[in-house]
Design a protein around this motif. Sequence first.
Motif, PDB file in Angstrom:
ATOM      1  N   ASN A  78       0.811  -1.207   0.000  1.00  0.00           N
ATOM      2  CA  ASN A  78       0.000   0.000   0.000  1.00  0.00           C
ATOM      3  C   ASN A  78       0.855   1.273   0.000  1.00  0.00           C
ATOM      4  OD1 ASN A  78      -2.767   1.069   0.283  1.00  0.00           O
ATOM      5  ND2 ASN A  78      -1.855   2.020   2.100  1.00  0.00           N
ATOM      6  N   TYR A  79       0.536   2.180  -0.875  1.00  0.00           N
ATOM      7  CA  TYR A  79       1.227   3.472  -0.935  1.00  0.00           C
ATOM      8  C   TYR A  79       0.188   4.588  -0.874  1.00  0.00           C
ATOM      9  CZ  TYR A  79       5.494   1.127  -2.423  1.00  0.00           C
ATOM     10  OH  TYR A  79       6.609   0.332  -2.470  1.00  0.00           O
ATOM     11  N   ALA A  80       0.491   5.641  -0.127  1.00  0.00           N
ATOM     12  CA  ALA A  80      -0.365   6.833  -0.119  1.00  0.00           C
ATOM     13  C   ALA A  80       0.310   7.868  -1.004  1.00  0.00           C
ATOM     14  CB  ALA A  80      -0.512   7.365   1.299  1.00  0.00           C
ATOM     15  N   LYS A  81      -0.400   8.279  -2.042  1.00  0.00           N
ATOM     16  CA  LYS A  81       0.200   9.244  -2.962  1.00  0.00           C
ATOM     17  C   LYS A  81      -0.256  10.662  -2.627  1.00  0.00           C
ATOM     18  CE  LYS A  81       0.970  10.467  -7.752  1.00  0.00           C
ATOM     19  NZ  LYS A  81       1.482   9.950  -9.006  1.00  0.00           N
ATOM     20  N   TYR A  82       0.718  11.561  -2.585  1.00  0.00           N
ATOM     21  CA  TYR A  82       0.470  12.989  -2.343  1.00  0.00           C
ATOM     22  C   TYR A  82       1.280  13.776  -3.364  1.00  0.00           C
ATOM     23  CZ  TYR A  82      -1.303  11.966   2.403  1.00  0.00           C
ATOM     24  OH  TYR A  82      -2.031  11.521   3.483  1.00  0.00           O
ATOM     25  N   HIS A  83       0.896  15.043  -3.566  1.00  0.00           N
ATOM     26  CA  HIS A  83       1.803  15.928  -4.285  1.00  0.00           C
ATOM     27  C   HIS A  83       1.936  17.252  -3.554  1.00  0.00           C
ATOM     28  CE1 HIS A  83      -0.714  19.102  -6.139  1.00  0.00           C
ATOM     29  NE2 HIS A  83      -1.658  18.185  -6.224  1.00  0.00           N
ATOM     30  N   ALA A  84       3.072  17.882  -3.730  1.00  0.00           N
ATOM     31  CA  ALA A  84       3.307  19.214  -3.190  1.00  0.00           C
ATOM     32  C   ALA A  84       3.638  20.092  -4.394  1.00  0.00           C
ATOM     33  CB  ALA A  84       4.448  19.195  -2.175  1.00  0.00           C
ATOM     34  N   LEU A  85       2.632  20.796  -4.876  1.00  0.00           N
ATOM     35  CA  LEU A  85       2.798  21.660  -6.065  1.00  0.00           C
ATOM     36  C   LEU A  85       3.296  20.861  -7.269  1.00  0.00           C
ATOM     37  CD1 LEU A  85       4.452  24.674  -4.189  1.00  0.00           C
ATOM     38  CD2 LEU A  85       2.048  24.441  -4.855  1.00  0.00           C
ATOM     39  N   GLY A  86       2.791  19.653  -7.408  1.00  0.00           N
ATOM     40  CA  GLY A  86       3.133  18.842  -8.574  1.00  0.00           C
ATOM     41  C   GLY A  86       4.380  18.003  -8.391  1.00  0.00           C
ATOM     42  N   ASN A  87       5.069  18.134  -7.260  1.00  0.00           N
ATOM     43  CA  ASN A  87       6.218  17.281  -6.922  1.00  0.00           C
ATOM     44  C   ASN A  87       5.622  16.122  -6.116  1.00  0.00           C
ATOM     45  OD1 ASN A  87       9.237  17.797  -4.914  1.00  0.00           O
ATOM     46  ND2 ASN A  87       8.990  16.581  -6.732  1.00  0.00           N
ATOM     47  N   ASP A  88       5.493  14.942  -6.761  1.00  0.00           N
ATOM     48  CA  ASP A  88       4.684  13.894  -6.138  1.00  0.00           C
ATOM     49  C   ASP A  88       5.520  12.791  -5.486  1.00  0.00           C
ATOM     50  OD1 ASP A  88       5.538  13.069  -8.653  1.00  0.00           O
ATOM     51  OD2 ASP A  88       3.688  12.020  -9.159  1.00  0.00           O
ATOM     52  N   TYR A  89       4.995  12.311  -4.379  1.00  0.00           N
ATOM     53  CA  TYR A  89       5.682  11.263  -3.611  1.00  0.00           C
ATOM     54  C   TYR A  89       4.686  10.175  -3.197  1.00  0.00           C
ATOM     55  CZ  TYR A  89      10.020  13.880  -3.111  1.00  0.00           C
ATOM     56  OH  TYR A  89      11.201  14.523  -3.377  1.00  0.00           O
ATOM     57  N   LEU A  90       5.242   8.971  -3.051  1.00  0.00           N
ATOM     58  CA  LEU A  90       4.485   7.845  -2.504  1.00  0.00           C
ATOM     59  C   LEU A  90       4.980   7.621  -1.085  1.00  0.00           C
ATOM     60  CD1 LEU A  90       4.949   5.565  -5.622  1.00  0.00           C
ATOM     61  CD2 LEU A  90       2.759   6.573  -4.900  1.00  0.00           C
ATOM     62  N   VAL A  91       4.063   7.604  -0.134  1.00  0.00           N
ATOM     63  CA  VAL A  91       4.458   7.333   1.246  1.00  0.00           C
ATOM     64  C   VAL A  91       4.283   5.844   1.513  1.00  0.00           C
ATOM     65  CG1 VAL A  91       4.099   7.876   3.685  1.00  0.00           C
ATOM     66  CG2 VAL A  91       3.650   9.634   1.936  1.00  0.00           C
ATOM     67  N   LEU A  92       5.366   5.199   1.927  1.00  0.00           N
ATOM     68  CA  LEU A  92       5.319   3.786   2.323  1.00  0.00           C
ATOM     69  C   LEU A  92       5.491   3.734   3.833  1.00  0.00           C
ATOM     70  CD1 LEU A  92       5.268   0.767   1.648  1.00  0.00           C
ATOM     71  CD2 LEU A  92       7.739   0.886   1.253  1.00  0.00           C
ATOM     72  N   ASP A  93       4.464   3.254   4.510  1.00  0.00           N
ATOM     73  CA  ASP A  93       4.485   3.229   5.974  1.00  0.00           C
ATOM     74  C   ASP A  93       5.119   1.919   6.439  1.00  0.00           C
ATOM     75  OD1 ASP A  93       3.727   3.071   8.747  1.00  0.00           O
ATOM     76  OD2 ASP A  93       2.150   4.540   8.328  1.00  0.00           O
ATOM     77  N   PRO A  94       6.136   1.987   7.322  1.00  0.00           N
ATOM     78  CA  PRO A  94       6.771   0.751   7.807  1.00  0.00           C
ATOM     79  C   PRO A  94       5.781  -0.239   8.426  1.00  0.00           C
ATOM     80  CG  PRO A  94       8.053   2.654   8.450  1.00  0.00           C
ATOM     81  CD  PRO A  94       6.780   3.178   7.846  1.00  0.00           C
ATOM     82  N   LYS A  95       4.599   0.232   8.823  1.00  0.00           N
ATOM     83  CA  LYS A  95       3.626  -0.735   9.352  1.00  0.00           C
ATOM     84  C   LYS A  95       3.132  -1.652   8.231  1.00  0.00           C
ATOM     85  CE  LYS A  95      -0.564   2.178   9.260  1.00  0.00           C
ATOM     86  NZ  LYS A  95      -0.899   1.926   7.859  1.00  0.00           N
ATOM     87  N   ASP A  96       3.283  -1.216   6.974  1.00  0.00           N
ATOM     88  CA  ASP A  96       2.878  -2.039   5.828  1.00  0.00           C
ATOM     89  C   ASP A  96       4.045  -2.747   5.165  1.00  0.00           C
ATOM     90  OD1 ASP A  96       0.223  -1.175   6.039  1.00  0.00           O
ATOM     91  OD2 ASP A  96       0.659   0.628   4.875  1.00  0.00           O
ATOM     92  N   ALA A  97       5.276  -2.352   5.495  1.00  0.00           N
ATOM     93  CA  ALA A  97       6.461  -2.939   4.850  1.00  0.00           C
ATOM     94  C   ALA A  97       7.631  -2.888   5.821  1.00  0.00           C
ATOM     95  CB  ALA A  97       6.814  -2.148   3.585  1.00  0.00           C
TER      96      ALA A  97
END
Length: 285
Positions: free
Chosen positions: A2-21
């Motif tokens: 599972n990844y949570a996708k966010y962007h900051a003014l179009g600079n996008d990141y996937l958050v990988l939570d250690p509880k899932d990996a």
Amino acid sequence: MNYAKYHALGNDYLVLDPKDANELPDKDAIVRICHRNFGLGSDGILYGPLESDKADFGLRIMNPDGSEAEKSGNGLRIFARYLYDTGAVKNEAFSVDTLGGIVTCKIADNAESITVDMGKVSFAMNHIPVDGPEQSDHNFGQPLSFNGKTQTVYVADIGNPHCVVVQDEISAQQAHQDGAKIEVHEAFPNRTNVQFLKVIDRNNIQIEIWERGAGYTLASGSSSSAAAAVAHRIGLCDRDITVHMPGGQIAIHIGDDFAIRMTGPATRVANMQFDEEALSFKVEA
Ligand SMILES: N[C@@H](CCC[C@H](N)C(=O)O)C(=O)O
């Protein structure tokens, strides 16, 4: 995964939570996950919250080429927003331990605005490997040759390395052409992020960005911090600077000793599930 996708003014990141990996994906997997056609697509992966004995949370920041970055301004705002969205923080200030130092984050206006105290900018390059004359406040601004020309560049470190080129006009095309060359220039054995900077007035600058390990991006928080600090250091701007980028604007305040306070948004995009099948697909060279 599972990844949570966010962007900051179009600079996008996937958050990988250690509880899932339990651990970060390996380099090849990161490249594939971040790929915009063969994967989920992003300018990087944020792995956290991790435990830290120095701060409230620990964070690792991965570039889409699989290399690890010491710091990311947009990444930190996104991580702060993720912590808020998952209930780990509310409106109190909290600290985050990155490879590039400890920063403090604060969320305001129902998470519409996030402020990060990014740390101090250094112009004396003690920790960015820079070949050539020793960088110090006394020889700030060095000639650099690339693509058949020589221009003055300013190196700045806010935990991660930056090289700022000040010009009357800037363009995305130049960021692609010259940024790609400067990133891997022999003067920067650890590579560098690159900003092309145009001063609009004493409180506004415009930048085009070429990120180390990511290429052309629409916005960058550490780039905004470094570029604003350089503009102030060479006397072209005051201490409160709005940085205009293709993806939007970030507010930078330059405090004593070039301590940078960065304020901007972070936007939730999606929760995504990465299918392992995508790792085994063979991409023709
Ligand atoms: N997008 C970032 C910077 C990410 C790290 C950079 N590519 C590096 O390798 O240092 C930001 O918003 O600061």
